[in-house]
Design an enzyme around this catalytic site. Sequence first.
Site, PDB file in Angstrom:
ATOM      1  CD1 TRP A  43     140.598 -50.921  45.835  1.00 19.19           C
ATOM      2  CD2 TRP A  43     139.609 -50.118  44.000  1.00 19.19           C
ATOM      3  NE1 TRP A  43     139.384 -50.417  46.212  1.00 19.19           N
ATOM      4  CE2 TRP A  43     138.754 -49.909  45.111  1.00 19.19           C
ATOM      5  CE3 TRP A  43     139.191 -49.694  42.739  1.00 19.19           C
ATOM      6  CZ2 TRP A  43     137.521 -49.271  44.982  1.00 19.19           C
ATOM      7  CZ3 TRP A  43     137.958 -49.068  42.620  1.00 19.19           C
ATOM      8  CH2 TRP A  43     137.142 -48.864  43.720  1.00 19.19           C
ATOM      9  NE  ARG A  44     138.902 -54.212  49.396  1.00 19.74           N
ATOM     10  CZ  ARG A  44     137.787 -53.942  50.053  1.00 19.74           C
ATOM     11  NH1 ARG A  44     136.712 -54.673  49.815  1.00 19.74           N
ATOM     12  NH2 ARG A  44     137.734 -52.972  50.926  1.00 19.74           N
ATOM     13  CD  GLU A  52     144.201 -46.812  49.189  1.00 23.35           C
ATOM     14  OE1 GLU A  52     143.825 -45.943  50.001  1.00 23.35           O
ATOM     15  OE2 GLU A  52     143.714 -47.960  49.160  1.00 23.35           O
ATOM     16  CD  GLN A  55     138.710 -35.391  49.970  1.00 26.64           C
ATOM     17  OE1 GLN A  55     137.653 -35.297  50.593  1.00 26.64           O
ATOM     18  NE2 GLN A  55     139.850 -34.983  50.456  1.00 26.64           N
ATOM     19  CB  THR A  56     135.288 -40.157  45.257  1.00 29.18           C
ATOM     20  OG1 THR A  56     135.961 -38.926  45.018  1.00 29.18           O
ATOM     21  CG2 THR A  56     134.133 -40.261  44.293  1.00 29.18           C
ATOM     22  CG  LEU A  80     136.730 -38.738  40.777  1.00 33.71           C
ATOM     23  CD1 LEU A  80     135.549 -39.689  40.853  1.00 33.71           C
ATOM     24  CD2 LEU A  80     137.948 -39.496  40.228  1.00 33.71           C
TER      25      LEU A  80
END
Length: 383
Positions: A39-40, A52, A57-58, A95
């Site tokens: 995602w970068r 995001e 939480q992961t 997840l």
Amino acid sequence: MKSPSPPNKTLTPLSAKVVQSLRQSLIAWFKANGRSLPWRETRQPYAVWLSEIMLQQTQVNTVVDYYHRFLARFPSIVSLADAPQADVLKQWEGLGYYSRARNLHKAAQLIRDRHHGVFPTQFDDIVALPGIGQSTAGAIATFALMQPRPILDGNVKRVLARLMAIDAPIQEATTAKIMWPLSARLLPDDPEAAWQFNQALMELGATCCTLKNPDCSRCPWQKTCQAYARNLQGELPVSVKRKPVPHHDIGVAVLWKDETRQQCLIALRPQDGLLGGLWEFPGGKREADETLPACVAREIMEEIGIEIAVGAKLTEIKHAYTHFKVTLHVYDCLYVSGIPQPKASQALQWVTLDEMSAYAFPKANNRIIDLLKSNPAMQLTLC
Ligand code: SF4
């Protein structure tokens, strides 16, 4: 070890020189130490938004595979919006914190219906979407829309609490009121520098200024950090003391339709609530002085309206949620009489073990499925 002083309600303003030094040192550290994450590599709002939400939480290591699979299955906001919720939850399976997936889906539908399927660019429109708070909206604006906005997630709060020795509980709104202006003050105006700074701030919290044993020796902010100067890293950030977590015993039925043990009854959990929209083996909480087999029979009668025979115990599974813990006591059961009705669920379904892979289950239920699949010849004697 020194103890923190009483909570500070205001902060000494940082000089322009200190701010500049903090920005430069953090960005330089990030360029040398930042992890390469998928995602970068993108400025696509949909992909950044998804990352995001998944990261809320992961851990990063868990998210990477889910992120790729989710984007492959739903390559656009509209494809996500058009998908049935069950498909979205299936992609999210394992997840945890499933309200994130339900909100992501709802938000995609709002974007499709109100914004012509294009992720909004106005901050107020972003923060109005389900599941997107101020900090997530700030991250999306900075990382995808090149609109510099401060962020304040859990990692950032911890770093700022230590940097400035803020000794008020970081979960409290009054503490956030102190921290938001600080996060904004540190953020560069230039969009590219802001992208790097916010990424770096998150990275520092995730990999260096960790909750336990922060690695101050390689921290770019060591010279300015007040917690380091006063040896308060172990005391900060201050957290509100959690109440003891309650524990519940849950009686669970692996309920076969007949003695061929081909089909088993599963229930769809109510939409609003814990694990909403996921399927499960039916059952419920044991009452005081109740045996577990009696609990299973009662729960099935109350929630489904049928009589069953409760047989041998198959397994026991312990699982912890944020606010409570459970032990699932799983029993082999056989349908006896009555018409199944979804009194406490959205739907009921008789399915084979193979068919279960098409449904999304909570993690603890997937362990039951694994057990059943690993014992295909399981023939237990009913009481
Ligand atoms: S010096 Fe240590 S405590 Fe301070 S910000 Fe850096 S890692 Fe965190």
